[in-house]
Design an enzyme around this catalytic site. Structure first.
Site, PDB file in Angstrom:
ATOM      1  N   HIS A  48       7.978   2.058  -8.268  1.00 59.59           N
ATOM      2  CA  HIS A  48       9.075   2.731  -8.966  1.00 59.59           C
ATOM      3  C   HIS A  48       8.609   3.526 -10.192  1.00 59.59           C
ATOM      4  O   HIS A  48       9.448   3.970 -10.980  1.00 59.59           O
ATOM      5  CB  HIS A  48      10.126   1.707  -9.394  1.00 59.59           C
ATOM      6  N   ARG A  73       1.198  -3.150  -7.963  1.00 59.45           N
ATOM      7  CA  ARG A  73       2.210  -3.121  -6.902  1.00 59.45           C
ATOM      8  C   ARG A  73       2.163  -1.752  -6.214  1.00 59.45           C
ATOM      9  O   ARG A  73       2.498  -0.743  -6.825  1.00 59.45           O
ATOM     10  CB  ARG A  73       3.612  -3.380  -7.458  1.00 59.45           C
ATOM     11  N   ASP A  87     -10.480  -1.318  -3.084  1.00 61.03           N
ATOM     12  CA  ASP A  87     -11.740  -0.620  -3.366  1.00 61.03           C
ATOM     13  C   ASP A  87     -11.762  -0.065  -4.788  1.00 61.03           C
ATOM     14  O   ASP A  87     -12.818   0.022  -5.422  1.00 61.03           O
ATOM     15  CB  ASP A  87     -11.967   0.513  -2.367  1.00 61.03           C
ATOM     16  N   GLU A 152      12.897  -9.939  -1.833  1.00 62.63           N
ATOM     17  CA  GLU A 152      13.938  -9.335  -2.663  1.00 62.63           C
ATOM     18  C   GLU A 152      15.192  -8.936  -1.895  1.00 62.63           C
ATOM     19  O   GLU A 152      15.939  -8.065  -2.346  1.00 62.63           O
ATOM     20  CB  GLU A 152      13.365  -8.131  -3.418  1.00 62.63           C
ATOM     21  N   ASP A 178      16.899  -6.059  -6.628  1.00 65.11           N
ATOM     22  CA  ASP A 178      17.156  -5.687  -5.230  1.00 65.11           C
ATOM     23  C   ASP A 178      17.955  -6.768  -4.512  1.00 65.11           C
ATOM     24  O   ASP A 178      18.812  -6.467  -3.676  1.00 65.11           O
ATOM     25  CB  ASP A 178      15.839  -5.430  -4.503  1.00 65.11           C
TER      26      ASP A 178
END
Length: 258
Positions: A48, A73, A87, A152, A178
């Protein structure tokens, strides 16, 4: 030389409370200030917030110089982006909108090298291996990767027992906003029914032996989750913290000088 130890992973596994802050301003300066503020972990948000791989790497670099641990996230739990983030040096990932045990197992595969998983072998090019300076990275990386599933919505809660049974998943994080929307309480994460669902889920996660986490600015809910055994709790968001204090500063100046 093995992969670097992930202190966050080991702390939440042993139930040591880790207090965190959400980073959505997508800026290394903000990340650096936040990393020196005293939080145990910082969530670099690619879902977000206006982050891309390069801005995430820049934040990982400045956070690494401090005592806070970076959790990333991604916008979605796809193998290709998980590979890139690992990586790039992320050792802890919070994957949004996990709804089934099958999805959780696929995430475990995505953070694990073959023959037990599907993570692409490109560590010689990677920041994660200190650009091939960590000789044993390929054989030791997995044990220091912390994989967290974000549940969520109602579908995820209904499958929570099955998700918690997945080996290789370190913890489950409950997303109240959510969940509230999916339960019919859009914008009302503090609704009694939502709080009850959150606390029930936290209790179930802790009972399973996995780490339980949450982001909430509700101090009462923070305490309730901690009392149930939640071990990673984010208590602030840089965006709202900055906006709230900037508005207050402007009001104070106007009241004092106009």
């Amino acid at each position: 030389m093995p992969a670097p130890v992930n202190p966050f992973k080991h702390a939440i596994a042993s139930g040591q409370l880790q207090l965190g802050c959400w980073l959505g301003l997508a800026d290394p300066y903000i990340a650096e200030i936040s990393a020196g503020a005293g939080f145990d972990w910082l969530l670099v948000d690619g879902e977000h917030a206006p982050n891309d791989l390069r801005s995430i790497v820049a934040q990982l670099q400045v956070i690494a110089a401090r005592d806070s641990h970076a959790v990333v996230r991604p916008p979605i739990g796809e193998t290709w982006i998980i590979k890139q983030l690992l990586d790039a040096g992320a050792q802890s990932l919070l994957i949004p909108m996990v709804e089934t045990a099958g999805q959780a197992r696929a995430l475990v595969d995505a953070v694990t090298y073959p023959p037990h998983g599907v993570r692409g072998v490109g560590s010689a090019l990677a920041r994660a291996s200190d650009f091939a300076a960590i000789g044993d990275y390929l054989t030791t990386a997995r044990q220091e990767i912390c994989l967290l599933a974000q549940v969520e919505n109602r579908k995820g809660l209904e499958a929570l027992d099955e998700i918690l049974s997945v080996d290789g998943l370190d913890g489950v994080f409950i997303g109240p906003s959510d969940l509230a929307a999916d339960m019919g309480f859009l914008g009302q994460a503090g609704a009694a029914d939502v709080k009850a669902a959150v606390l029930s889920a936290i209790e179930k996660i802790v009972a399973s032996g996995k780490a339980a986490g949450i982001l909430t600015l509700d101090t009462e809910l923070q305490r309730q989750c901690r009392d149930l055994g939640a071990s990673f709790i984010a208590t602030e968001i840089d965006v709202t913290l900055f906006a709230r204090n900037m508005r207050a500063a402007a009001r104070t100046a106007a009241e004092h000088l106009r």
